[in-house]
Enzyme design. Sequence first.
Site, PDB file in Angstrom:
ATOM      1  N   THR A  73      -6.423  -0.854  -4.403  1.00  0.00           N
ATOM      2  CA  THR A  73      -7.658  -1.389  -3.804  1.00  0.00           C
ATOM      3  C   THR A  73      -8.436  -0.258  -3.141  1.00  0.00           C
ATOM      4  O   THR A  73      -9.663  -0.138  -3.317  1.00  0.00           O
ATOM      5  CB  THR A  73      -7.302  -2.488  -2.774  1.00  0.00           C
ATOM      6  OG1 THR A  73      -6.607  -3.533  -3.465  1.00  0.00           O
ATOM      7  CG2 THR A  73      -8.535  -3.042  -2.100  1.00  0.00           C
ATOM      8  N   ASN A 140      -4.848  -8.722 -15.000  1.00  0.00           N
ATOM      9  CA  ASN A 140      -3.665  -9.141 -14.244  1.00  0.00           C
ATOM     10  C   ASN A 140      -3.331 -10.619 -14.415  1.00  0.00           C
ATOM     11  O   ASN A 140      -2.182 -11.012 -14.288  1.00  0.00           O
ATOM     12  CB  ASN A 140      -3.840  -8.833 -12.748  1.00  0.00           C
ATOM     13  CG  ASN A 140      -5.171  -9.283 -12.208  1.00  0.00           C
ATOM     14  OD1 ASN A 140      -6.218  -8.916 -12.738  1.00  0.00           O
ATOM     15  ND2 ASN A 140      -5.165 -10.094 -11.174  1.00  0.00           N
ATOM     16  N   GLN A 168      -2.504  -2.621 -14.127  1.00  0.00           N
ATOM     17  CA  GLN A 168      -1.510  -3.397 -14.880  1.00  0.00           C
ATOM     18  C   GLN A 168      -1.083  -2.718 -16.175  1.00  0.00           C
ATOM     19  O   GLN A 168      -0.152  -3.185 -16.837  1.00  0.00           O
ATOM     20  CB  GLN A 168      -2.054  -4.805 -15.190  1.00  0.00           C
ATOM     21  CG  GLN A 168      -2.335  -5.650 -13.961  1.00  0.00           C
ATOM     22  CD  GLN A 168      -1.078  -6.173 -13.280  1.00  0.00           C
ATOM     23  OE1 GLN A 168       0.013  -6.176 -13.857  1.00  0.00           O
ATOM     24  NE2 GLN A 168      -1.223  -6.622 -12.039  1.00  0.00           N
ATOM     25  N   SER A 185      -1.582   1.739  -9.134  1.00  0.00           N
ATOM     26  CA  SER A 185      -0.831   1.268  -7.969  1.00  0.00           C
ATOM     27  C   SER A 185       0.655   1.422  -8.250  1.00  0.00           C
ATOM     28  O   SER A 185       1.135   0.963  -9.288  1.00  0.00           O
ATOM     29  CB  SER A 185      -1.168  -0.201  -7.722  1.00  0.00           C
ATOM     30  OG  SER A 185      -0.529  -0.656  -6.569  1.00  0.00           O
ATOM     31  N   HIS A 187       3.265  -0.037  -6.910  1.00  0.00           N
ATOM     32  CA  HIS A 187       4.159  -1.211  -6.873  1.00  0.00           C
ATOM     33  C   HIS A 187       4.037  -2.107  -8.102  1.00  0.00           C
ATOM     34  O   HIS A 187       4.766  -3.094  -8.217  1.00  0.00           O
ATOM     35  CB  HIS A 187       3.965  -2.007  -5.571  1.00  0.00           C
ATOM     36  CG  HIS A 187       2.724  -2.841  -5.467  1.00  0.00           C
ATOM     37  ND1 HIS A 187       2.730  -4.194  -5.689  1.00  0.00           N
ATOM     38  CD2 HIS A 187       1.454  -2.526  -5.126  1.00  0.00           C
ATOM     39  CE1 HIS A 187       1.499  -4.676  -5.475  1.00  0.00           C
ATOM     40  NE2 HIS A 187       0.714  -3.685  -5.141  1.00  0.00           N
ATOM     41  N   THR A 223      -2.268  11.662   6.941  1.00  0.00           N
ATOM     42  CA  THR A 223      -0.997  12.270   6.542  1.00  0.00           C
ATOM     43  C   THR A 223      -0.362  11.474   5.410  1.00  0.00           C
ATOM     44  O   THR A 223      -0.207  10.259   5.512  1.00  0.00           O
ATOM     45  CB  THR A 223      -0.041  12.299   7.752  1.00  0.00           C
ATOM     46  OG1 THR A 223      -0.683  13.040   8.792  1.00  0.00           O
ATOM     47  CG2 THR A 223       1.282  12.953   7.395  1.00  0.00           C
ATOM     48  N   CYS A 305      -3.711 -14.196  -6.432  1.00  0.00           N
ATOM     49  CA  CYS A 305      -4.800 -14.227  -5.463  1.00  0.00           C
ATOM     50  C   CYS A 305      -5.438 -15.608  -5.420  1.00  0.00           C
ATOM     51  O   CYS A 305      -5.766 -16.119  -4.367  1.00  0.00           O
ATOM     52  CB  CYS A 305      -5.876 -13.214  -5.826  1.00  0.00           C
ATOM     53  SG  CYS A 305      -5.215 -11.737  -6.510  1.00  0.00           S
TER      54      CYS A 305
END
Length: 359
Positions: A73, A140, A168, A185, A187, A223, A305
């Site tokens: 995102t 997705n 995806q 992403s 994950h 960081t 979502c």
Amino acid sequence: MIYLDYQATTPLAPEARDAMLSWLGGPETSGFANPHSPHRPGRAAAAAVEVAREQVAALLPPGGRVIFTGSATEALNLAILGSGARRLAVSAIEHAAVLDTARFVQPDAAVLPVGADGLVAQDAALPSGVDLVAVMQVNNEIGTIQPVAELAAAAHQAGALFLCDAVQGAGKLAPPLGADMIALSAHKLYGPKGIGALWVRDGLELAPLIHGGGQEGGLRSGTLSPALCAGFGAAAKRAMAHRDEDAAHVAELWHAARAILSDWTLNGSAHARWLGNLNLRRDGLDVARLMSDLRTVAFSAGSACASGSGRTSHVLAALGLSGGQAKSSIRLGFGVYSTLRDIEDACVSIRAAAAAQGV
Ligand code: PLP
């Protein structure tokens, strides 16, 4: 519990967890060092970050650089806002991270429609004067694979940049070609939550969203977490090494699921799709009741979502489905750690629970 929600997130690969552990850093280790510090432990942490950057870059086309972010995102926000584009065109089935950001920049951003198969037409008309076109690689909700290279060429022809949300598809398919920016992403590819990346074509300058210490070439201050970077890198390495066998595994599961739920209707193209996503509908199905009857199967109604919000999925609506059809749709998502037994048991239970509803 049978987990069938791999589009929402994936389990952490053991390789990724192992890579992260040495960088979580208790006081007895040096693995806690700040990767932006010039001393020896800091430089070791920075080296681990750079190894991870190379591993993630291997999922992407040559000729670009990888900027680590906190999520896809954030990467998509950096791409859209940082590009300075004012006139945008986005596909109707983009994730909210693209749709809402595009509408933030331009409330009446152009929307590229999809057909009943969930694909954007390769010759989709782009509005004149468009600065940025965004079309995702794999959807997705329904798993359809877009003709990204052709759409990128059309965007360039129109004088626009092309952004691809490859969240995806990354690590599962060959990288999208022709894009100027690509978002990922960790994950969704068996890495940790809390880290994403934006790939930026060499020569393309962006403005930062986050100002401060100047990390990530000044594009994303803050960081970095060596543990998250190392986990992302190890997951990317795993995906590269096993891409073909992972695809064959999900294909086997897809065909098994399709055979059991053979009289359910598939949402989206049967051919241009990632087979780890099975979005099906059954007229008259009460999905909320199905979910409460099947508490040991974790699956999704439409999309993670949209489910729970009461809103009809914008993706299923874009395919031309009625509100009732969209609300009688489920998404089964599976991947590397799903077994044939899981899929068969879950699909048999789903079929029986639907039959108990009389549908
Ligand atoms: N784009 C797509 C296609 C997604 O599926 C998701 C996650 O659901 C995102 C973007 C956002 O990713 P992240 O969770 O890293 O912000």
